[in-house]
Design a protein around this motif. Sequence first.
Motif, PDB file in Angstrom:
ATOM      1  N   PHE A 187      -1.197  -3.781   4.804  1.00 60.59           N
ATOM      2  CA  PHE A 187      -2.452  -3.572   5.490  1.00 60.59           C
ATOM      3  C   PHE A 187      -2.860  -4.943   5.967  1.00 60.59           C
ATOM      4  CE2 PHE A 187      -5.987  -1.534   7.065  1.00 60.59           C
ATOM      5  CZ  PHE A 187      -7.161  -2.147   6.669  1.00 60.59           C
TER       6      PHE A 187
ATOM      7  N   PHE B  59      -3.742   1.343  -3.554  1.00 60.35           N
ATOM      8  CA  PHE B  59      -3.942   0.035  -2.927  1.00 60.35           C
ATOM      9  C   PHE B  59      -3.890  -1.064  -3.980  1.00 60.35           C
ATOM     10  CE2 PHE B  59      -4.272   2.142   0.761  1.00 60.35           C
ATOM     11  CZ  PHE B  59      -5.492   2.441   1.320  1.00 60.35           C
TER      12      PHE B  59
ATOM     13  N   GLY C 110      -8.462   0.473   4.503  1.00 61.26           N
ATOM     14  CA  GLY C 110      -7.185   0.233   3.866  1.00 61.26           C
ATOM     15  C   GLY C 110      -6.030   0.965   4.506  1.00 61.26           C
ATOM     16  N   GLY C 111      -6.252   1.454   5.708  1.00 56.34           N
ATOM     17  CA  GLY C 111      -5.118   1.989   6.446  1.00 56.34           C
ATOM     18  C   GLY C 111      -4.826   3.445   6.239  1.00 56.34           C
ATOM     19  N   GLU C 112      -5.737   4.193   5.623  1.00 56.52           N
ATOM     20  CA  GLU C 112      -5.486   5.618   5.479  1.00 56.52           C
ATOM     21  C   GLU C 112      -5.477   6.274   6.841  1.00 56.52           C
ATOM     22  OE1 GLU C 112      -7.974   7.502   2.628  1.00 56.52           O
ATOM     23  OE2 GLU C 112      -7.839   9.468   3.582  1.00 56.52           O
ATOM     24  N   GLN C 113      -4.437   7.000   7.146  1.00 55.91           N
ATOM     25  CA  GLN C 113      -4.255   7.591   8.462  1.00 55.91           C
ATOM     26  C   GLN C 113      -4.366   9.104   8.401  1.00 55.91           C
ATOM     27  OE1 GLN C 113      -0.703   5.985  10.331  1.00 55.91           O
ATOM     28  NE2 GLN C 113      -1.106   3.975   9.424  1.00 55.91           N
TER      29      GLN C 113
ATOM     30  N   LYS D 213      -3.224   7.839  -2.479  1.00 57.53           N
ATOM     31  CA  LYS D 213      -2.862   6.501  -2.032  1.00 57.53           C
ATOM     32  C   LYS D 213      -3.085   5.512  -3.170  1.00 57.53           C
ATOM     33  CE  LYS D 213      -7.545   5.969  -0.274  1.00 57.53           C
ATOM     34  NZ  LYS D 213      -8.426   6.036   0.897  1.00 57.53           N
TER      35      LYS D 213
ATOM     36  N   LEU E 295      -2.711  13.648   3.767  1.00 58.17           N
ATOM     37  CA  LEU E 295      -2.656  12.659   2.700  1.00 58.17           C
ATOM     38  C   LEU E 295      -2.972  13.299   1.355  1.00 58.17           C
ATOM     39  CD1 LEU E 295      -2.397   9.617   1.983  1.00 58.17           C
ATOM     40  CD2 LEU E 295      -4.892   9.499   2.190  1.00 58.17           C
TER      41      LEU E 295
ATOM     42  N   TYR F  97      -4.673  -2.974  10.250  1.00 54.80           N
ATOM     43  CA  TYR F  97      -3.891  -1.788  10.515  1.00 54.80           C
ATOM     44  C   TYR F  97      -2.758  -1.668   9.502  1.00 54.80           C
ATOM     45  CZ  TYR F  97       0.348  -3.832  12.643  1.00 54.80           C
ATOM     46  OH  TYR F  97       1.526  -4.490  12.869  1.00 54.80           O
ATOM     47  N   ASN F  98      -2.188  -0.484   9.495  1.00 55.33           N
ATOM     48  CA  ASN F  98      -1.175  -0.168   8.502  1.00 55.33           C
ATOM     49  C   ASN F  98      -0.023   0.549   9.186  1.00 55.33           C
ATOM     50  OD1 ASN F  98       0.285   0.868   6.301  1.00 55.33           O
ATOM     51  ND2 ASN F  98      -1.537   0.820   5.036  1.00 55.33           N
TER      52      ASN F  98
ATOM     53  N   TYR G  97       2.254  11.849   1.405  1.00 56.88           N
ATOM     54  CA  TYR G  97       1.770  12.837   2.361  1.00 56.88           C
ATOM     55  C   TYR G  97       2.545  14.141   2.144  1.00 56.88           C
ATOM     56  CZ  TYR G  97      -0.781   9.463   5.303  1.00 56.88           C
ATOM     57  OH  TYR G  97      -1.674   8.545   5.778  1.00 56.88           O
TER      58      TYR G  97
ATOM     59  N   TYR H 197       0.879  -1.151   0.000  1.00 56.97           N
ATOM     60  CA  TYR H 197       0.000   0.000   0.000  1.00 56.97           C
ATOM     61  C   TYR H 197       0.930   1.218   0.000  1.00 56.97           C
ATOM     62  CZ  TYR H 197      -4.109  -2.833   1.071  1.00 56.97           C
ATOM     63  OH  TYR H 197      -5.132  -3.737   1.013  1.00 56.97           O
TER      64      TYR H 197
ATOM     65  N   PHE I  91       1.556   5.535  -0.283  1.00 57.75           N
ATOM     66  CA  PHE I  91       0.951   6.815   0.077  1.00 57.75           C
ATOM     67  C   PHE I  91       1.936   7.952  -0.209  1.00 57.75           C
ATOM     68  CE2 PHE I  91      -2.414   4.883   2.694  1.00 57.75           C
ATOM     69  CZ  PHE I  91      -1.855   3.660   2.985  1.00 57.75           C
TER      70      PHE I  91
END
Lengths: 115, 114
Positions: free
Chosen positions: A96, A51, B100-103, A49, A46, A100-101, A36, A32, A34
């Motif tokens: 993931f 996935f 999906g873990g977006e924080q 992302k 963010l 949790y991630n 930021y 996954y 991202f």
Amino acid sequence: AQSVTQPDIHITVSEGASLELRCNYSYGATPYLFWYVQSPGQGLQLLLKYFSGDTLVQGIKGFEAEFKRSQSSFNLRKPSVHWSDAAEYFCAVGPFSGGYNKLIFGAGTRLAVHP
Amino acid sequence: GAGVSQSPSNKVTEKGKDVELRCDPISGHTALYWYRQSLGQGLEFLIYFQGNSAPDKSGLPSDRFSAERTGGSVSTLTIQRTQQEDSAVYLCASSPTGTGGEQYFGPGTRLTVT
């Protein structure tokens, strides 16, 4: 070991120019991914992302990123930079698993924008 | 709506003192994370909470660091006998389940140990 590399510590571009920030990752499976952004004194926001599915993802503020599995890359792009885009940008990767991630971040790229 | 909040925003403490950092996650978010951002180490994961339990504490750097979460909401990160190398920005993030873990990150607490 899982890791994220952002090769460019600092980038300067002129307002209106295009931008590409590089991100390479090392991960044992499809991660996954991202991006930021962090403005001075602020937390992380963010941008976008990835996935699964379409490898070109669109984010906020006109940013997009492309996942290239063969290159283990997830580069961030913007066609025309605005002065307000000056900030620090972080690429992150994580599993993931179990709901949790646990994100692993790159060292960041600080973007300066010339008027 | 309200985002993740952290307090204090800045904390200066003397070496050897204990400090508590607080995080208020977004209402309804079951997952909560602490990260540390320092010049030498970048952004590092510290601990993850699901509800009130902490299935992953693998990032806590030493036994001087501990964290708890109560009522599935507020979390406190405690650093005992602070050292100068603890100086950093401590970031909290929360996440709803199944996304999906977006924080979502708070603004952080800047800790300076003198």
